[in-house]
Design a protein around this motif. Structure first.
Motif, PDB file in Angstrom:
ATOM      1  N   HIS A 115      97.511 -26.209  18.802  1.00 52.19           N
ATOM      2  CA  HIS A 115      98.923 -25.701  18.390  1.00 52.19           C
ATOM      3  C   HIS A 115      98.931 -25.402  16.858  1.00 52.19           C
ATOM      4  CE1 HIS A 115     100.639 -25.977  22.465  1.00 52.19           C
ATOM      5  NE2 HIS A 115      99.821 -26.769  22.440  1.00 52.19           N
TER       6      HIS A 115
ATOM      7  N   ALA B 216     101.964 -23.413  29.336  1.00 51.78           N
ATOM      8  CA  ALA B 216     101.965 -22.985  27.976  1.00 51.78           C
ATOM      9  C   ALA B 216     101.441 -21.922  27.411  1.00 51.78           C
ATOM     10  CB  ALA B 216     101.733 -24.164  27.068  1.00 51.78           C
TER      11      ALA B 216
ATOM     12  N   VAL C 103      90.236 -27.694  26.941  1.00 52.86           N
ATOM     13  CA  VAL C 103      90.329 -28.694  27.899  1.00 52.86           C
ATOM     14  C   VAL C 103      88.845 -28.942  28.342  1.00 52.86           C
ATOM     15  CG1 VAL C 103      91.007 -29.311  30.415  1.00 52.86           C
ATOM     16  CG2 VAL C 103      92.565 -28.166  28.683  1.00 52.86           C
ATOM     17  N   PRO C 104      88.080 -27.875  28.728  1.00 50.87           N
ATOM     18  CA  PRO C 104      86.629 -28.389  28.647  1.00 50.87           C
ATOM     19  C   PRO C 104      85.969 -29.118  27.653  1.00 50.87           C
ATOM     20  CG  PRO C 104      87.287 -25.973  29.472  1.00 50.87           C
ATOM     21  CD  PRO C 104      88.356 -26.608  28.921  1.00 50.87           C
TER      22      PRO C 104
ATOM     23  N   TYR D 186     100.073 -34.106  26.382  1.00 50.59           N
ATOM     24  CA  TYR D 186      99.436 -33.036  27.097  1.00 50.59           C
ATOM     25  C   TYR D 186      98.715 -33.660  28.474  1.00 50.59           C
ATOM     26  CZ  TYR D 186      96.795 -28.744  28.444  1.00 50.59           C
ATOM     27  OH  TYR D 186      96.155 -27.820  28.707  1.00 50.59           O
TER      28      TYR D 186
HETATM   29  C1  LIG Z   1      97.273 -29.853  23.540  1.00 51.23           C
HETATM   30  C2  LIG Z   1      96.794 -28.678  24.186  1.00 51.23           C
HETATM   31  N1  LIG Z   1      95.239 -28.444  24.224  1.00 51.23           N
HETATM   32  C3  LIG Z   1      94.562 -27.624  25.148  1.00 51.23           C
HETATM   33  C4  LIG Z   1      95.153 -26.889  25.895  1.00 51.23           C
HETATM   34  C5  LIG Z   1      94.594 -25.650  26.572  1.00 51.23           C
HETATM   35  O1  LIG Z   1      93.462 -25.216  26.152  1.00 51.23           O
HETATM   36  P1  LIG Z   1      92.204 -24.212  26.857  1.00 51.23           P
HETATM   37  O2  LIG Z   1      93.171 -23.157  27.304  1.00 51.23           O
HETATM   38  O3  LIG Z   1      91.440 -23.812  25.580  1.00 51.23           O
HETATM   39  O4  LIG Z   1      91.542 -25.117  27.755  1.00 51.23           O
HETATM   40  C6  LIG Z   1      96.653 -26.778  25.605  1.00 51.23           C
HETATM   41  C7  LIG Z   1      97.586 -25.892  26.597  1.00 51.23           C
HETATM   42  O5  LIG Z   1      98.919 -26.007  26.684  1.00 51.23           O
HETATM   43  C8  LIG Z   1      97.464 -27.758  24.899  1.00 51.23           C
HETATM   44  O6  LIG Z   1      98.700 -27.736  24.906  1.00 51.23           O
END
Ligand SMILES: Cc1ncc(COP(=O)(O)O)c(C=O)c1O
Length: 391
Positions: free
Chosen positions: A203, A37, A97-98, A121
């Motif tokens: 998003h 994404a 994600v972290p 996700y």
């Molecule tokens: C719902 C969601 N959270 C987090 C992320 C990624 O976050 P980051 O790149 O800041 O770790 C995505 C990426 O696709 C996502 O769709």
């Protein structure tokens, strides 16, 4: 200024995951990658210029975000989402994600239960599991072509060990913008049972025309006082490689625990370019975002129309936000593995396999439409040809 989203940009040899990991994931890189994404649009010039400008200075030493950085984020959130965020509530986060992993470790213990709403996700499932927490599913229901929450199921799933609820708002892969009533009800249930809510709002800036994102914390007082919100410019402005996000925690005790966790583990800092790029995005991004959303809406209409007219056995869930489409492929009469195999080896398309999003992902695929229209047209042509050859 009119931005050009039709431009085709070769991403080979730039370390782009969407390209580099095709072979490992799909067994071939001879396909159109429509999975990870991020978007295939040029990162806007006001962002790359801000980095170039910082590079004019010859020293790239230890760097802290300046007050203007915080101001730009706070101002953006107020303008975009009508949410007045106090400076105290807010902190830099090196990636969402972290941030999920930090939240899991700061607020739960091994074997504690964490509720998520599949299909969702994949890191929502993987991060708690990898940290020895138990993931409990509160599956979304598909009603009239869109996802709805199942609160009866949620209340049944809560036990004395449930500590955390991870919300995807707007939802990936469904592109669902949750209504205020839904968020209020969710906040009530979680508060009643002492379950903290992490609301991932990465998003949120990309509501499609006719829709408006509601930050979870603005739904009610209970939501505000029992939540952590994550936001970022990374998806919105196609700058995910810079790793730049924010957390917002209105409640003082929750904020203290989270910020101490980050500080004690030395996790609170970003890189020099993250701060400058995020500030530039938030200060200059409105017009680019408006045009990008219009382009995505055009891509969405194109794909939906093409599928309806040519491939009715694949049914798209119409997103209310962002650049991802959840495709129901039940009409293809293939199981999930056969479906993926067909897409890769017959249609030459690399999409996300639905089962990686957990239960409810069977015979589904996620399609990324954040690319020039001509690429989508080629993808649809290849798909139709492959399907015609099945007959
Ligand atoms: C719902 C969601 N959270 C987090 C992320 C990624 O976050 P980051 O790149 O800041 O770790 C995505 C990426 O696709 C996502 O769709």
């Amino acid at each position: 200024m009119k931005y050009n989203f039709d431009e085709i940009i070769d991403r080979h040899n730039t370390g782009a995951i969407k390209i580099e990991k095709c072979k490992a994931l799909f067994g071939t890189d001879d396909l159109i990658p429509l999975w990870v994404a991020d978007m295939d649009f040029r990162t806007p010039d006001f962002i790359t210029n801000s980095i170039a400008k910082r590079l004019e200075h010859p020293i790239l030493g230890y760097t802290t975000p300046c007050e203007d950085y915080y101001k730009s984020v706070i101002h953006w959130i107020e303008k975009q989402h009508q949410w007045k965020v106090d400076r105290q509530w807010f902190g830099f986060l090196p990636g969402i994600v972290p941030g999920l992993a930090f939240g899991v470790n700061a607020f739960t213990q091994p074997n504690d239960e964490i509720i998520v709403q599949p299909p969702v996700y994949p890191p929502f499932l993987n991060v708690p599991t990898k940290n020895d927490r138990k993931v409990v599913f509160n599956p979304l229901k598909e009603i009239n072509g869109r996802f709805e929450m199942d609160f009866d199921d949620l209340e049944r799933k809560i036990t004395g060990r449930t500590r955390l609820f991870i919300l995807c708002n707007p939802h990936n892969p469904g592109g669902r913008i949750w209504e205020r009533e839904t968020l209020i009800r969710l906040a009530e249930i979680c508060y009643k049972h002492g379950i903290l809510v992490i609301s991932d709002e990465i998003h949120s800036d990309m509501a499609l025309p006719g829709n408006r994102h509601i930050p979870f914390a603005t739904a009610s007082e209970l939501a505000e006082q029992n939540s952590i919100t994550y936001m970022a410019p990374s998806k919105t402005f196609n700058m995910a490689g810079l790793i730049s996000s924010s957390y917002i925690i209105p409640n003082r005790d929750i904020r203290k625990r989270f910020s101490e966790f980050l500080e004690n583990s030395e996790l609170a800092n970003g890189n020099i370019f993250a701060y400058f790029a995020a500030k530039a995005a938030y200060e200059n991004g409105s017009e680019w975002l408006k045009q990008m959303i219009q382009y995505i809406q055009g891509n969405l209409e194109y794909v939906v129309d093409f599928l309806q007219k040519n491939i009715p056995q694949i049914v798209p869930m119409i997103p209310q936000a962002s650049f991802l489409i959840w495709l129901d492929c039940n009409g293809m009469n293939m199981n999930s593995n056969e479906l993926q195999d067909f897409m890769v080896h017959k249609a030459g398309l690399g999409l996300n396999k639905g089962t990686t999003f957990g239960p409810g992902g069977e015979r589904r695929l996620r399609l990324n439409i954040g690319c020039p229209r001509s690429i989508l047209e080629q993808a649809m042509k290849q798909l139709k040809k492959a399907i015609d050859e099945l007959d």
